[in-house]
Design a protein around this motif. Structure first.
Motif, PDB file in Angstrom:
ATOM      1  N   GLN A 183     -22.443  -5.733  50.832  1.00  0.00           N
ATOM      2  CA  GLN A 183     -22.522  -7.308  50.363  1.00  0.00           C
ATOM      3  C   GLN A 183     -23.328  -8.147  51.202  1.00  0.00           C
ATOM      4  N   ASP A 184     -24.222  -7.467  52.440  1.00  0.00           N
ATOM      5  CA  ASP A 184     -24.935  -8.304  53.316  1.00  0.00           C
ATOM      6  C   ASP A 184     -25.939  -9.109  52.411  1.00  0.00           C
ATOM      7  N   THR A 185     -26.163 -10.389  52.589  1.00  0.00           N
ATOM      8  CA  THR A 185     -27.141 -11.034  51.833  1.00  0.00           C
ATOM      9  C   THR A 185     -28.543 -10.690  52.084  1.00  0.00           C
ATOM     10  N   ASP A 186     -28.805  -9.912  53.158  1.00  0.00           N
ATOM     11  CA  ASP A 186     -30.252  -9.474  53.580  1.00  0.00           C
ATOM     12  C   ASP A 186     -30.300  -8.040  53.338  1.00  0.00           C
ATOM     13  N   TYR A 187     -28.979  -7.225  52.643  1.00  0.00           N
ATOM     14  CA  TYR A 187     -29.202  -5.800  52.379  1.00  0.00           C
ATOM     15  C   TYR A 187     -30.610  -5.450  51.710  1.00  0.00           C
ATOM     16  N   PHE A 188     -30.827  -6.178  50.766  1.00  0.00           N
ATOM     17  CA  PHE A 188     -32.089  -5.847  49.692  1.00  0.00           C
ATOM     18  C   PHE A 188     -33.226  -6.695  50.467  1.00  0.00           C
ATOM     19  N   VAL A 189     -34.559  -5.990  50.365  1.00  0.00           N
ATOM     20  CA  VAL A 189     -35.791  -6.703  50.705  1.00  0.00           C
ATOM     21  C   VAL A 189     -36.492  -6.428  49.406  1.00  0.00           C
ATOM     22  N   PRO A 190     -37.432  -7.398  49.008  1.00  0.00           N
ATOM     23  CA  PRO A 190     -38.399  -7.373  47.982  1.00  0.00           C
ATOM     24  C   PRO A 190     -39.509  -6.685  48.490  1.00  0.00           C
ATOM     25  N   VAL A 191     -39.833  -5.557  47.727  1.00  0.00           N
ATOM     26  CA  VAL A 191     -41.007  -4.891  47.795  1.00  0.00           C
ATOM     27  C   VAL A 191     -41.916  -4.671  46.714  1.00  0.00           C
ATOM     28  N   CYS A 192     -43.283  -4.819  46.881  1.00  0.00           N
ATOM     29  CA  CYS A 192     -44.012  -4.857  45.811  1.00  0.00           C
ATOM     30  C   CYS A 192     -44.078  -3.304  45.121  1.00  0.00           C
TER      31      CYS A 192
END
Length: 127
Positions: A74-83
């Motif tokens: 549930q960490d807010t930075d768990y996902f990173v946007p990747v092209c």
């Protein structure tokens, strides 16, 4: 994502079309430049790989991809946007599934593959 680097001598789009046919789903190819949300720890090799696709507005993140079986971090930075063009360096195992339409999910460890439609995901489009 190189259009020519699919397995079995097929392009990724051809593999995505075949994946959709196997699932009985419409083929909704990813757009060039589309962003996917990838878990920061996806490169650690934890299996299985999970993915789900939300309906989104132009330029939004539709696919979410993460590893493991336990509860989702549930960490807010768990996902990173990747092209999408760079997803092959993050999680090539997910590439054949990216043509599945919004509302669809997948779970795979390579040999094992499961794909299914999830109405709850479909009913929750995101911006």
């Amino acid at each position: 994502m190189s259009i020519q680097n699919g397995a079995e001598g097929k392009t990724w789009l051809e593999l995505q079309q075949r994946t959709c046919q196997k699932a009985g789903a419409a083929f909704v190819p990813p757009e060039a430049g589309m962003r996917v949300a990838v878990a920061r720890d996806i490169r650690e090799g934890v299996m299985p790989v999970n993915g789900l696709r939300h309906a989104v507005k132009q330029g939004g993140v539709g696919w979410f991809i993460w590893p493991g079986e336990g509860p989702l971090c549930q960490d807010t930075d768990y996902f990173v946007p990747v092209c999408i063009e760079h997803l092959d360096t993050w999680c090539p195992l997910a590439l054949p599934f990216l043509g599945l339409p919004p509302g669809w999910r997948f779970l795979t460890d390579g040999p094992y593959v499961d794909m299914w439609f999830d109405q709850k995901i479909y009913d929750l489009p995101i911006d």
